[in-house]
Design a protein around this motif. Structure first.
Motif, PDB file in Angstrom:
ATOM      1  N   THR A  47       1.922 -25.801  18.836  1.00 24.56           N
ATOM      2  CA  THR A  47       1.988 -24.352  19.034  1.00 24.56           C
ATOM      3  C   THR A  47       1.927 -24.034  20.522  1.00 24.56           C
ATOM      4  N   ILE A  48       2.951 -23.395  21.030  1.00 19.91           N
ATOM      5  CA  ILE A  48       2.947 -22.979  22.434  1.00 19.91           C
ATOM      6  C   ILE A  48       2.098 -21.721  22.586  1.00 19.91           C
ATOM      7  N   TRP A  49       2.296 -20.802  21.638  1.00 21.63           N
ATOM      8  CA  TRP A  49       1.590 -19.513  21.717  1.00 21.63           C
ATOM      9  C   TRP A  49       1.531 -18.898  20.330  1.00 21.63           C
ATOM     10  N   SER A  50       0.481 -18.187  20.042  1.00 24.93           N
ATOM     11  CA  SER A  50       0.428 -17.440  18.785  1.00 24.93           C
ATOM     12  C   SER A  50      -0.440 -16.206  18.965  1.00 24.93           C
ATOM     13  N   GLU A  51      -0.158 -15.216  18.156  1.00 29.28           N
ATOM     14  CA  GLU A  51      -0.912 -13.965  18.253  1.00 29.28           C
ATOM     15  C   GLU A  51      -1.141 -13.399  16.850  1.00 29.28           C
ATOM     16  N   SER A  52      -2.384 -12.970  16.609  1.00 31.81           N
ATOM     17  CA  SER A  52      -2.706 -12.333  15.330  1.00 31.81           C
ATOM     18  C   SER A  52      -2.684 -10.823  15.508  1.00 31.81           C
ATOM     19  N   PHE A  53      -2.168 -10.153  14.522  1.00 30.75           N
ATOM     20  CA  PHE A  53      -2.180  -8.685  14.566  1.00 30.75           C
ATOM     21  C   PHE A  53      -2.164  -8.143  13.143  1.00 30.75           C
ATOM     22  N   TYR A  54      -2.526  -6.880  13.015  1.00 28.15           N
ATOM     23  CA  TYR A  54      -2.570  -6.255  11.692  1.00 28.15           C
ATOM     24  C   TYR A  54      -1.401  -5.292  11.521  1.00 28.15           C
ATOM     25  N   ILE A  55      -0.893  -5.256  10.304  1.00 30.23           N
ATOM     26  CA  ILE A  55       0.122  -4.247   9.974  1.00 30.23           C
ATOM     27  C   ILE A  55      -0.376  -3.425   8.793  1.00 30.23           C
ATOM     28  N   LYS A  56       0.006  -2.176   8.780  1.00 28.39           N
ATOM     29  CA  LYS A  56      -0.266  -1.323   7.624  1.00 28.39           C
ATOM     30  C   LYS A  56       1.094  -0.983   7.032  1.00 28.39           C
ATOM     31  N   ALA A  57       1.383  -1.629   5.916  1.00 28.27           N
ATOM     32  CA  ALA A  57       2.705  -1.467   5.308  1.00 28.27           C
ATOM     33  C   ALA A  57       2.723  -0.275   4.369  1.00 28.27           C
ATOM     34  N   ASN A  58       3.692   0.598   4.571  1.00 30.67           N
ATOM     35  CA  ASN A  58       3.873   1.738   3.676  1.00 30.67           C
ATOM     36  C   ASN A  58       4.987   1.421   2.692  1.00 30.67           C
ATOM     37  N   ALA A  59       4.636   1.397   1.417  1.00 30.12           N
ATOM     38  CA  ALA A  59       5.642   1.134   0.397  1.00 30.12           C
ATOM     39  C   ALA A  59       6.494   2.381   0.205  1.00 30.12           C
ATOM     40  N   PRO A  60       7.660   2.222  -0.444  1.00 24.87           N
ATOM     41  CA  PRO A  60       8.467   3.410  -0.748  1.00 24.87           C
ATOM     42  C   PRO A  60       7.641   4.411  -1.552  1.00 24.87           C
ATOM     43  N   PHE A  61       8.084   5.667  -1.528  1.00 23.77           N
ATOM     44  CA  PHE A  61       7.256   6.750  -2.075  1.00 23.77           C
ATOM     45  C   PHE A  61       6.736   6.466  -3.480  1.00 23.77           C
ATOM     46  N   VAL A  62       7.589   6.009  -4.369  1.00 19.73           N
ATOM     47  CA  VAL A  62       7.182   5.841  -5.767  1.00 19.73           C
ATOM     48  C   VAL A  62       6.014   4.872  -5.888  1.00 19.73           C
ATOM     49  N   VAL A  63       6.160   3.696  -5.263  1.00 22.03           N
ATOM     50  CA  VAL A  63       5.099   2.697  -5.348  1.00 22.03           C
ATOM     51  C   VAL A  63       3.909   3.114  -4.483  1.00 22.03           C
ATOM     52  N   GLY A  64       4.233   3.570  -3.268  1.00 18.14           N
ATOM     53  CA  GLY A  64       3.173   3.929  -2.334  1.00 18.14           C
ATOM     54  C   GLY A  64       2.281   5.029  -2.862  1.00 18.14           C
ATOM     55  N   ALA A  65       2.845   5.938  -3.640  1.00 17.59           N
ATOM     56  CA  ALA A  65       2.050   7.026  -4.185  1.00 17.59           C
ATOM     57  C   ALA A  65       1.456   6.666  -5.539  1.00 17.59           C
ATOM     58  N   LEU A  66       2.196   5.866  -6.307  1.00 13.73           N
ATOM     59  CA  LEU A  66       1.784   5.595  -7.683  1.00 13.73           C
ATOM     60  C   LEU A  66       0.595   4.647  -7.757  1.00 13.73           C
ATOM     61  N   LEU A  67       0.645   3.598  -6.953  1.00 11.63           N
ATOM     62  CA  LEU A  67      -0.413   2.590  -7.057  1.00 11.63           C
ATOM     63  C   LEU A  67      -1.792   3.147  -6.686  1.00 11.63           C
ATOM     64  N   PRO A  68      -1.940   3.814  -5.532  1.00 14.84           N
ATOM     65  CA  PRO A  68      -3.245   4.425  -5.246  1.00 14.84           C
ATOM     66  C   PRO A  68      -3.646   5.468  -6.286  1.00 14.84           C
ATOM     67  N   LEU A  69      -2.643   6.162  -6.849  1.00 14.64           N
ATOM     68  CA  LEU A  69      -2.944   7.163  -7.874  1.00 14.64           C
ATOM     69  C   LEU A  69      -3.508   6.493  -9.132  1.00 14.64           C
ATOM     70  N   ILE A  70      -2.893   5.385  -9.527  1.00 16.60           N
ATOM     71  CA  ILE A  70      -3.394   4.655 -10.702  1.00 16.60           C
ATOM     72  C   ILE A  70      -4.816   4.162 -10.440  1.00 16.60           C
ATOM     73  N   LEU A  71      -5.028   3.642  -9.239  1.00 13.67           N
ATOM     74  CA  LEU A  71      -6.366   3.146  -8.892  1.00 13.67           C
ATOM     75  C   LEU A  71      -7.382   4.286  -8.889  1.00 13.67           C
ATOM     76  N   LEU A  72      -6.968   5.429  -8.351  1.00 10.87           N
ATOM     77  CA  LEU A  72      -7.871   6.589  -8.329  1.00 10.87           C
ATOM     78  C   LEU A  72      -8.203   7.049  -9.748  1.00 10.87           C
ATOM     79  N   LEU A  73      -7.185   7.103 -10.609  1.00 14.08           N
ATOM     80  CA  LEU A  73      -7.416   7.507 -11.997  1.00 14.08           C
ATOM     81  C   LEU A  73      -8.354   6.529 -12.690  1.00 14.08           C
ATOM     82  N   LEU A  74      -8.154   5.256 -12.378  1.00 13.07           N
ATOM     83  CA  LEU A  74      -9.021   4.225 -12.965  1.00 13.07           C
ATOM     84  C   LEU A  74     -10.470   4.438 -12.522  1.00 13.07           C
TER      85      LEU A  74
END
Lengths: 73, 245
Positions: free
Chosen positions: B163-190
């Protein structure tokens, strides 16, 4: 299932769902194996115990309330 | 009584199925996706020989990743279109990185496992003092299943695999509206349903006392001794049914 049992099951599902919800909205990272499993275990155990205690107390209180009018009659 | 029991079993089954479904959806990224490049390296931690005086960096669709070092400062990204990662290196000298840049790699992790690995091999290795390598990849089906915060690792490798070089970083991935909105909604309902389930829990009889005859003062044993209701935690309505003469 007893009230305590129901509470524990609810707590496990609640903890499980909460961890993933926090990850989804960006408050929690589950990228590390140890840290991810630790978060899952911590949330599940804490909420299972908490909900178990709450359900146990509520169940007993409601049983007493339910029985009181019959017993006094 | 049978109806009550089957109703409860149904409720438990529905909740368990819902939790299982959510778990499967969230762990779906572990399933290999067609076209994914398998990881070709292991032990790609920071280290190696970065080469004196060299500067390395990586960008995600033109945005630098060096500041995204915590979940709070995660780079907000979308998997809805092709992603171009630019690996830069530069030096003030006349020679390139030691051995040259042979390969660049991107990885994203979940529970310690790399669920996205994309790599690009340069043949021959790039030995210019300053250079850029573009790693372009299409997320494909990941578009619909990856959302939330993930730790990522960008690495540059020498021809000998170090390895010459490496870097760690975080990403916050936004799913398309249907999944991005539906999954947290299902979790919230649960979450709301589980709270409701706990707060409306059925009455529990104290040990050895039938719920229909229990009071703060009484602690009598059930008449049937080791009867089927003795010592059990029955619900009020069910117990009432059983207790009727």
């Amino acid at each position: 299932m007893s009230a305590t049992g129901s509470g524990i099951v609810s707590g496990i599902i609640f903890g499980f769902a909460l961890v993933f919800l926090l990850q989804q909205i960006g408050f929690l990272s589950l990228s590390g194996l140890a840290s991810g499993l630790l978060y899952l275990l911590l949330f599940v155990v804490v909420f299972a115990v908490l909900f178990g205690i709450i359900a146990n107390a509520l169940g007993k209180r409601r049983a007493r309330k339910l029985a009181a009018p019959t017993a006094s009659a | 009584m049978r109806a009550t029991k089957s109703g409860r079993s149904f409720a438990v089954a529905v909740r368990a199925s819902l939790a299982f479904g959510v778990a499967v959806l969230l762990l779906a990224p572990f399933v290999p996706v067609a076209g994914a490049t398998p990881g070709t390296r292991s032990g790609t931690g920071p280290g190696g020989n970065p080469g004196a005086g060299f500067l390395y960096s990586v960008s995600w669709n033109g945005r630098g990743t060096s500041n995204a070092t915590t979940t709070g400062t995660a780079l907000t990204v979308s998997f809805g279109s092709a992603i171009t990662m630019q690996f830069h290196w530069s030096s003030g000298g006349s020679s390139g990185p030691p051995g040259g840049v042979s390969e660049v790699e991107f990885q994203a992790f979940l529970f310690g496992f790399s669920f996205i690995t994309r790599a690009l091999t340069n043949t021959p290795a790039l030995t210019t003092p300053t250079g850029v390598t573009n790693l372009t990849w299409d997320p494909g089906a990941l578009t619909y299943i990856v959302s939330g915060v993930y730790l990522c690792l960008a690495s540059i490798f020498a021809p000998n695999g170090s390895t010459i070089w490496s870097e760690s970083f975080y990403i916050k991935a936004n799913a398309p509206f249907v999944v991005g909105a539906l999954l947290p909604l299902i979790l919230l309902l649960l979450l709301v349903y589980e709270l409701y389930a706990v707060l409306t829990v059925k009455p529990t009889a104290p040990k050895g006392v039938q719920p229909w005859s229990a009071s703060k003062e009484t602690d009598q044993k059930p008449e049937s001794g080791s009867g089927k209701n003795g010592g059990s935690e029955e619900s009020g309505p069910v117990a009432e049914e059983n207790g009727k003469p």
